[in-house]
Design an enzyme around this catalytic site. Sequence first.
Site, PDB file in Angstrom:
ATOM      1  N   CYS A  38      -2.075  -3.532  11.370  1.00 43.92           N
ATOM      2  CA  CYS A  38      -1.324  -4.598  10.686  1.00 43.92           C
ATOM      3  C   CYS A  38      -0.481  -5.422  11.658  1.00 43.92           C
ATOM      4  CB  CYS A  38      -0.439  -4.004   9.596  1.00 43.92           C
ATOM      5  SG  CYS A  38      -1.407  -3.107   8.380  1.00 43.92           S
ATOM      6  N   HIS A  66       4.489  -9.276   7.079  1.00 43.31           N
ATOM      7  CA  HIS A  66       3.235  -8.601   6.763  1.00 43.31           C
ATOM      8  C   HIS A  66       3.297  -8.106   5.319  1.00 43.31           C
ATOM      9  CE1 HIS A  66      -0.317  -6.321   6.882  1.00 43.31           C
ATOM     10  NE2 HIS A  66       0.316  -5.190   6.618  1.00 43.31           N
ATOM     11  N   ASN A 121      -3.299  -5.867   0.958  1.00 44.74           N
ATOM     12  CA  ASN A 121      -2.986  -5.761   2.384  1.00 44.74           C
ATOM     13  C   ASN A 121      -4.239  -6.127   3.177  1.00 44.74           C
ATOM     14  OD1 ASN A 121      -2.298  -5.030   4.977  1.00 44.74           O
ATOM     15  ND2 ASN A 121      -1.545  -2.983   4.456  1.00 44.74           N
TER      16      ASN A 121
END
Length: 347
Positions: free
Chosen positions: A122, A274, A304
């Site tokens: 990520c 994020h 995500n």
Amino acid sequence: MPNAYISGTGGYVPPRVVTNDDLAKDYGIETTHEWIFQRTGIEERRYAEDGVGSADMGYEAAKIAIQRAGISVRDIDMMIFATLSPEHHFPGSGVFMQRKFTELFEGDMPRYVPAMDIRNQCSGFLYGLGTAASMVQAGACKHVLVVGGETHSAALDMTTRGRTVTSLFGDGAGAAVVSATDDPKRGVRKWTLGADGRGAESLWMPVWDIRKKPFVPLPDGRMGDAVLKPEMVWPQMDGKQVFRHAVEKMCMALMQVCFDLSLSANDIDLFVFHQANMRINQYVAQQLGIPEEKMIHNIHKYGNTTAATIPLLLAEAEETGRLKPGMKVAMVAFGAGFTWGAAIVDW
Ligand code: UT7
């Protein structure tokens, strides 16, 4: 030292929408929209069609970013591809994306643009941004393409056993071109990156173990069909541990870049976090006194998307006019590894 700024952004998500209810209906996973939405903020995500991978989606996003930067792919001096879902063990997704730009190889003067792969989950886009900005500032490159692309849908345990992880992730790609400029008003002002390898097994997919000979278990030690247990094939996560570290490290990284530039939250126009869990972001915002109107989100519609998340957000914010030249932008991410990063950019 040349100044490095973000000259173009682009995003791509596959057309297929999978809602929380679809996970229950189409895959038979014991879950509900309410459980997923209340705990994460996710309503739906996108899944790529069979035959489409991270490099394919990265290519679509990259084309837009290059066009918005007002350059051609032949002007790119380096491509950086960040992903946790590469096409293959090797080579990395970078070369698979690079070769889709067939114009690089046309005519008498092929452009053999270097393709670098980054494996920081990520945080991959911010690791890529830091690398690209440094390359430009060092004078080694004029334009660096940074791409985050993910095809999670092919590697999720689509059963009740895997529901905690499976409900979180979606596919997509985002891209940014980092370019040299003489304009002192624009630029990547500061970035910080961090890692704590002690968290490596808190979120991972140990599909093989190269320390073992051979690297995948074979029945009775015979060379032949490998037998992989579910816990090796599918991503494994200690959700509570990841959550705790995400809040802590995102706060820390964001505070560090702001401190280094003597900025407070009031000085930042747009916060690009994020998107792993809406609750993580709400905690961080609460801790740092960041008002909701300065934040942008896409977790509700994409879940995500790991390395693709931040460039997807940037591209959409530019498209909708939310992000304009002259704005001060703060980005922050945390992911598997553990890895994290933050950056301040004058747009
Ligand atoms: O970029 C980094 C990526 N990852 C993250 O940032 C994830 C961080 N962690 C989280 O966001 C949260 O830990 C989750 C949202 C993943 C999970 O929330 P939680 O409050 O920690 O739930 P839990 O894992 O403790 O599970 C609670 C219950 C369990 O049932 P029992 O054992 O209490 O009966 C789970 O089996 O909820 C169950 N559960 C589900 N139920 C319905 C887990 N996933 C689901 C689901 N639908 N999708």
